[in-house]
Design a protein around this motif. Sequence first.
Motif, short mmCIF file in Angstrom:
data_model
loop_
_atom_site.label_atom_id
_atom_site.label_comp_id
_atom_site.label_asym_id
_atom_site.label_seq_id
_atom_site.Cartn_x
_atom_site.Cartn_y
_atom_site.Cartn_z
N GLU A 1 108.34 -0.40 37.95
CA GLU A 1 107.63 1.09 37.60
C GLU A 1 106.11 0.87 38.54
O GLU A 1 105.44 1.19 37.48
CB GLU A 1 108.15 1.69 36.37
N GLU B 1 117.69 4.33 38.03
CA GLU B 1 117.89 5.17 36.72
C GLU B 1 118.93 4.55 35.57
O GLU B 1 118.68 4.72 34.43
CB GLU B 1 117.70 6.23 37.30
N ALA B 2 120.01 4.98 35.96
CA ALA B 2 121.28 4.34 35.08
C ALA B 2 120.81 3.32 34.28
O ALA B 2 121.37 3.22 33.26
CB ALA B 2 122.60 4.53 35.67
N GLN B 3 120.17 2.00 35.35
CA GLN B 3 120.27 0.96 35.03
C GLN B 3 119.03 0.88 33.58
O GLN B 3 118.89 0.58 32.55
CB GLN B 3 119.84 0.14 35.31
N ILE B 4 118.02 1.43 34.15
CA ILE B 4 116.73 1.61 33.14
C ILE B 4 116.58 2.45 32.01
O ILE B 4 115.97 2.13 30.75
CB ILE B 4 115.80 2.37 33.97
N LYS B 5 117.66 3.98 31.72
CA LYS B 5 118.02 4.06 30.55
C LYS B 5 118.35 2.90 29.78
O LYS B 5 118.34 3.03 28.21
CB LYS B 5 118.89 4.96 30.98
N GLN B 6 118.76 1.84 30.45
CA GLN B 6 119.67 1.46 29.53
C GLN B 6 119.27 -0.22 29.18
O GLN B 6 118.92 0.13 27.72
CB GLN B 6 121.09 0.63 29.81
N GLN B 7 118.44 -0.31 29.93
CA GLN B 7 117.94 -1.21 29.95
C GLN B 7 116.15 -2.12 31.30
O GLN B 7 117.03 -1.59 32.12
CB GLN B 7 118.33 -2.79 30.12
N ASN B 8 115.16 -1.96 30.88
CA ASN B 8 114.21 -2.33 31.61
C ASN B 8 113.88 -2.96 32.27
O ASN B 8 114.76 -4.62 31.55
CB ASN B 8 112.58 -1.71 31.11
#
Length: 233
Positions: A220, A176-183
């Motif tokens: 996702e 989740e922390a990664q996706i907030k920065q880059q999908n």
Amino acid sequence: MGQQESVIKLVELIKHQDAQALVEFYQQSNSSDNIAQLKYLYQQAQSDQSLYQFFQDLVSTLFEKKPIPKPLIAGINDLDKLTFFTPALSASEGFDQQNEHGNTILHALLGHSHPTPPPFNYIRSLMLFERNESLAKALACKNNQQLMPMECYLAYNPCFDTLPAHELTAALALLEAQIKQQNSQASTLVQICKHLKKSTNFAKLDSNNHRILLLGAAFECANEEVMTLVGSQ
């Protein structure tokens, strides 16, 4: 001066408690000598717990003056090494530094080839309770293969055994922390599935396996879609 001589000189300076000369000598030493020196400090800390804090603090002082040697990044690949170097990496904001392959320490930790699960919960705790901006940034760093650290775990880590609940929760939080920065990119899922097919433990993968769940969360998509893609590679 050879690596062994550089370690001997370092030990002499430690014994004389000459902090300034110690730091200056470390700064003047080349990368190979620095790695030998740091390896010695780590081994001494592991062998004598009463001096663990001393050597840990010393490495923090050294890293504040000179960043982690790039060739050492790939060597911090288990929890014992990470724990020892964490204060130094935090103090120097060194978690997102990359080596010649574009890998950060998180790439080395999460994508290692040892059949053991990575320390997800420890890494998450560092993000929650310490001010580690470079650690959060490292989660979104892409290496030369265009893979972020969690993607390296999904592709390369050969341990498909069930994760304890707290570790799975931590892994999802890191994603989740990664996706907030880059999908994660859809093309990367195909790349990861190709790597998974080559794993010796590939037969353990089914729709209930946590790796499939994490792949679904990262990209996702439904577990069934991931399983179809894994099966078609």
